[in-house]
Design an enzyme around this catalytic site. Structure first.
Site, PDB file in Angstrom:
ATOM      1  N   GLU A   1     -36.831   7.136 -61.556  1.00 34.52           N
ATOM      2  CA  GLU A   1     -36.163   6.159 -62.438  1.00 34.52           C
ATOM      3  C   GLU A   1     -36.886   4.814 -62.415  1.00 34.52           C
ATOM      4  OE1 GLU A   1     -31.897   5.874 -61.824  1.00 34.52           O
ATOM      5  OE2 GLU A   1     -32.009   7.771 -60.752  1.00 34.52           O
TER       6      GLU A   1
ATOM      7  N   HIS B   1     -30.523   7.694 -67.177  1.00 35.57           N
ATOM      8  CA  HIS B   1     -29.625   8.692 -66.579  1.00 35.57           C
ATOM      9  C   HIS B   1     -30.438   9.556 -65.605  1.00 35.57           C
ATOM     10  CE1 HIS B   1     -26.194  11.447 -66.394  1.00 35.57           C
ATOM     11  NE2 HIS B   1     -27.077  12.420 -66.415  1.00 35.57           N
TER      12      HIS B   1
ATOM     13  N   LEU C   1     -21.357   1.452 -65.022  1.00 38.16           N
ATOM     14  CA  LEU C   1     -20.392   2.560 -64.974  1.00 38.16           C
ATOM     15  C   LEU C   1     -19.244   2.427 -65.966  1.00 38.16           C
ATOM     16  CD1 LEU C   1     -20.323   3.228 -61.132  1.00 38.16           C
ATOM     17  CD2 LEU C   1     -21.661   4.362 -62.924  1.00 38.16           C
TER      18      LEU C   1
ATOM     19  N   ASN D   1     -32.601  -0.334 -60.310  1.00 38.22           N
ATOM     20  CA  ASN D   1     -33.307  -0.178 -61.591  1.00 38.22           C
ATOM     21  C   ASN D   1     -33.554  -1.539 -62.233  1.00 38.22           C
ATOM     22  OD1 ASN D   1     -33.774   2.737 -62.495  1.00 38.22           O
ATOM     23  ND2 ASN D   1     -31.748   2.805 -61.582  1.00 38.22           N
TER      24      ASN D   1
ATOM     25  N   GLY E   1     -28.324  -2.152 -58.327  1.00 39.62           N
ATOM     26  CA  GLY E   1     -29.289  -2.800 -59.204  1.00 39.62           C
ATOM     27  C   GLY E   1     -30.742  -2.527 -58.885  1.00 39.62           C
TER      28      GLY E   1
END
Ligand code: GRF
Length: 185
Positions: free
Chosen positions: A169, A99, A80, A13, A11
Protein backbone atom coordinates in the site's frame (compact mmCIF):
# COMPACT_ATOMS: atom_id res chain seq x y z
CA UNK A 1 -2.87 18.83 -7.34
CA UNK A 2 -4.09 19.99 -3.90
CA UNK A 3 -4.89 16.89 -1.83
CA UNK A 4 -7.07 16.28 1.21
CA UNK A 5 -6.37 12.98 3.00
CA UNK A 6 -9.07 11.42 5.18
CA UNK A 7 -7.84 9.14 7.98
CA UNK A 8 -9.34 7.27 10.95
CA UNK A 9 -6.30 5.56 12.46
CA UNK A 10 -2.50 5.29 12.35
CA UNK A 11 -2.14 7.15 9.07
CA UNK A 12 0.79 5.14 7.66
CA UNK A 13 -0.65 5.59 4.16
CA UNK A 14 -0.89 9.34 4.79
CA UNK A 15 2.76 9.24 5.87
CA UNK A 16 3.71 7.50 2.62
CA UNK A 17 2.05 10.33 0.66
CA UNK A 18 3.72 13.03 2.76
CA UNK A 19 7.12 11.37 2.34
CA UNK A 20 6.60 11.11 -1.44
CA UNK A 21 5.86 14.83 -1.53
CA UNK A 22 8.89 15.65 0.62
CA UNK A 23 11.09 13.52 -1.67
CA UNK A 24 9.65 15.43 -4.67
CA UNK A 25 8.38 12.14 -6.18
CA UNK A 26 4.98 13.85 -6.12
CA UNK A 27 4.51 17.49 -7.07
CA UNK A 28 1.10 17.52 -5.37
CA UNK A 29 0.59 19.14 -1.99
CA UNK A 30 -1.45 17.76 0.91
CA UNK A 31 -3.28 20.85 2.20
CA UNK A 32 -5.82 19.24 4.56
CA UNK A 33 -6.15 16.11 6.69
CA UNK A 34 -9.63 15.14 7.93
CA UNK A 35 -10.52 12.54 10.53
CA UNK A 36 -13.70 11.30 12.21
CA UNK A 37 -11.51 10.22 15.16
CA UNK A 38 -9.84 12.91 17.29
CA UNK A 39 -7.37 10.28 18.56
CA UNK A 40 -6.23 9.24 15.07
CA UNK A 41 -2.41 9.26 15.00
CA UNK A 42 -2.71 10.37 11.38
CA UNK A 43 -3.64 13.80 12.76
CA UNK A 44 -0.29 13.95 14.60
CA UNK A 45 1.48 13.04 11.35
CA UNK A 46 -0.27 15.95 9.63
CA UNK A 47 0.55 18.41 12.39
CA UNK A 48 4.23 17.39 12.24
CA UNK A 49 4.15 18.57 8.60
CA UNK A 50 2.29 21.78 9.46
CA UNK A 51 -0.82 20.61 7.59
CA UNK A 52 -4.27 21.93 8.58
CA UNK A 53 -6.49 19.28 10.22
CA UNK A 54 -10.23 18.94 10.76
CA UNK A 55 -11.92 16.48 13.11
CA UNK A 56 -15.55 16.11 12.07
CA UNK A 57 -18.34 13.68 11.23
CA UNK A 58 -20.41 16.36 9.49
CA UNK A 59 -20.15 15.88 5.72
CA UNK A 60 -21.32 19.43 4.97
CA UNK A 61 -18.62 20.85 7.27
CA UNK A 62 -16.02 18.53 5.70
CA UNK A 63 -17.05 19.50 2.16
CA UNK A 64 -16.91 23.20 3.00
CA UNK A 65 -13.39 22.79 4.48
CA UNK A 66 -12.22 20.98 1.31
CA UNK A 67 -13.62 23.80 -0.82
CA UNK A 68 -12.09 26.45 1.45
CA UNK A 69 -8.67 24.83 0.92
CA UNK A 70 -9.23 24.50 -2.86
CA UNK A 71 -8.80 20.73 -2.67
CA UNK A 72 -8.62 19.02 -6.08
CA UNK A 73 -8.70 15.40 -4.93
CA UNK A 74 -9.76 13.56 -1.78
CA UNK A 75 -7.70 10.51 -0.76
CA UNK A 76 -9.29 8.04 1.68
CA UNK A 77 -6.45 6.33 3.55
CA UNK A 78 -7.67 4.12 6.34
CA UNK A 79 -10.88 6.18 6.58
CA UNK A 80 -13.58 4.06 8.19
CA UNK A 81 -16.66 6.26 7.65
CA UNK A 82 -18.79 5.97 4.50
CA UNK A 83 -18.44 9.14 2.44
CA UNK A 84 -21.85 10.84 2.29
CA UNK A 85 -23.71 11.90 -0.82
CA UNK A 86 -22.94 15.59 -0.35
CA UNK A 87 -19.18 14.92 -0.61
CA UNK A 88 -19.58 12.30 -3.37
CA UNK A 89 -21.47 14.88 -5.45
CA UNK A 90 -19.18 17.77 -4.52
CA UNK A 91 -16.10 15.73 -5.52
CA UNK A 92 -17.61 13.43 -8.19
CA UNK A 93 -14.89 11.25 -9.76
CA UNK A 94 -12.27 13.04 -7.62
CA UNK A 95 -12.17 10.73 -4.58
CA UNK A 96 -9.84 7.70 -4.40
CA UNK A 97 -9.44 5.00 -1.76
CA UNK A 98 -6.77 2.44 -1.03
CA UNK A 99 -8.08 -0.99 -0.15
CA UNK A 100 -5.85 -3.83 1.13
CA UNK A 101 -6.93 -6.56 -1.31
CA UNK A 102 -7.14 -7.24 -5.05
CA UNK A 103 -10.64 -5.82 -5.64
CA UNK A 104 -13.25 -6.88 -6.45
CA UNK A 105 -12.11 -9.80 -4.30
CA UNK A 106 -12.41 -9.35 -0.53
CA UNK A 107 -14.14 -5.97 -0.73
CA UNK A 108 -17.51 -4.49 0.14
CA UNK A 109 -19.37 -3.87 3.41
CA UNK A 110 -17.52 -5.13 6.49
CA UNK A 111 -14.31 -5.71 4.52
CA UNK A 112 -11.85 -3.37 6.24
CA UNK A 113 -8.64 -3.77 8.21
CA UNK A 114 -7.87 -7.29 9.49
CA UNK A 115 -11.24 -8.64 8.26
CA UNK A 116 -9.93 -8.39 4.70
CA UNK A 117 -6.87 -10.49 5.47
CA UNK A 118 -8.86 -13.03 7.52
CA UNK A 119 -11.05 -13.53 4.43
CA UNK A 120 -7.95 -13.99 2.23
CA UNK A 121 -6.54 -16.46 4.80
CA UNK A 122 -9.79 -18.45 5.13
CA UNK A 123 -10.00 -18.72 1.34
CA UNK A 124 -6.41 -20.04 1.21
CA UNK A 125 -5.49 -17.45 -1.42
CA UNK A 126 -1.97 -17.78 -2.85
CA UNK A 127 -1.81 -14.06 -3.64
CA UNK A 128 -3.22 -10.80 -2.36
CA UNK A 129 -2.28 -7.16 -2.73
CA UNK A 130 -3.69 -3.65 -2.70
CA UNK A 131 -6.01 -1.62 -4.91
CA UNK A 132 -6.45 2.12 -5.44
CA UNK A 133 -9.89 2.81 -6.84
CA UNK A 134 -12.29 5.70 -7.39
CA UNK A 135 -14.95 6.08 -4.71
CA UNK A 136 -18.67 5.88 -5.51
CA UNK A 137 -21.76 5.19 -3.41
CA UNK A 138 -21.01 1.47 -3.77
CA UNK A 139 -18.43 0.50 -1.11
CA UNK A 140 -15.19 -0.59 -2.88
CA UNK A 141 -17.12 -0.58 -6.15
CA UNK A 142 -15.57 2.29 -8.10
CA UNK A 143 -13.29 2.11 -11.18
CA UNK A 144 -9.87 0.63 -10.39
CA UNK A 145 -6.94 3.02 -10.90
CA UNK A 146 -3.99 0.79 -9.93
CA UNK A 147 -3.35 -2.60 -8.33
CA UNK A 148 -0.29 -4.51 -7.15
CA UNK A 149 -0.31 -8.25 -6.49
CA UNK A 150 2.05 -10.15 -4.16
CA UNK A 151 2.45 -13.75 -3.06
CA UNK A 152 1.08 -14.58 0.39
CA UNK A 153 1.44 -18.36 0.10
CA UNK A 154 4.23 -18.40 2.67
CA UNK A 155 2.30 -16.28 5.23
CA UNK A 156 1.29 -18.15 8.38
CA UNK A 157 -1.47 -15.86 9.66
CA UNK A 158 -3.86 -13.07 8.59
CA UNK A 159 -1.65 -10.65 10.55
CA UNK A 160 1.36 -11.65 8.45
CA UNK A 161 -0.67 -11.07 5.28
CA UNK A 162 -1.68 -7.64 6.62
CA UNK A 163 1.97 -6.70 7.23
CA UNK A 164 3.03 -7.71 3.71
CA UNK A 165 0.08 -5.92 2.09
CA UNK A 166 0.62 -2.70 4.06
CA UNK A 167 4.11 -2.43 2.54
CA UNK A 168 2.52 -2.70 -0.91
CA UNK A 169 0.00 0.00 0.00
CA UNK A 170 2.75 2.41 0.98
CA UNK A 171 4.26 2.27 -2.52
CA UNK A 172 0.98 1.88 -4.44
CA UNK A 173 -0.78 5.01 -3.17
CA UNK A 174 2.02 7.42 -4.18
CA UNK A 175 2.26 5.59 -7.55
CA UNK A 176 -1.49 6.06 -8.07
CA UNK A 177 -1.25 9.78 -7.25
CA UNK A 178 1.71 10.12 -9.65
CA UNK A 179 -0.40 8.47 -12.35
CA UNK A 180 -3.13 11.06 -11.75
CA UNK A 181 -0.56 13.87 -11.80
CA UNK A 182 0.83 12.64 -15.13
CA UNK A 183 -2.46 11.69 -16.82
CA UNK A 184 -4.85 14.14 -15.17
CA UNK A 185 -7.68 13.16 -12.91
C1 GRF B 1 -4.72 -0.02 5.75
O1 GRF B 1 -4.73 -1.42 5.64
C2 GRF B 1 -5.50 0.57 4.58
O2 GRF B 1 -5.48 -0.24 3.44
C3 GRF B 1 -6.87 0.60 5.06
O3 GRF B 1 -6.72 1.04 6.42
C4 GRF B 1 -5.54 0.43 6.96
C5 GRF B 1 -4.81 1.38 7.90
O4 GRF B 1 -4.17 2.37 7.17
N1 GRF B 1 -7.68 1.40 4.22
P1 GRF B 1 -3.30 3.55 7.85
O5 GRF B 1 -2.10 2.91 8.53
O6 GRF B 1 -4.19 4.25 8.85
O7 GRF B 1 -2.90 4.41 6.70
Amino acid sequence: MRIAVFVSGGGTNLQAVLDAQKDKYLSSETVLVVSNNEKAFGLERARAFGIHTLVSKDDVEILEECQKYNVDIIVLAGYLRKVGTVILEGYKDRIINIHPSLLPAHGGPGMYGIHVHEDVWENKEKTSGATVHFVTDVIDGGKILLQEEISVSECESPEEIAQKVLIVEHRLLPRALKKLEDEGI
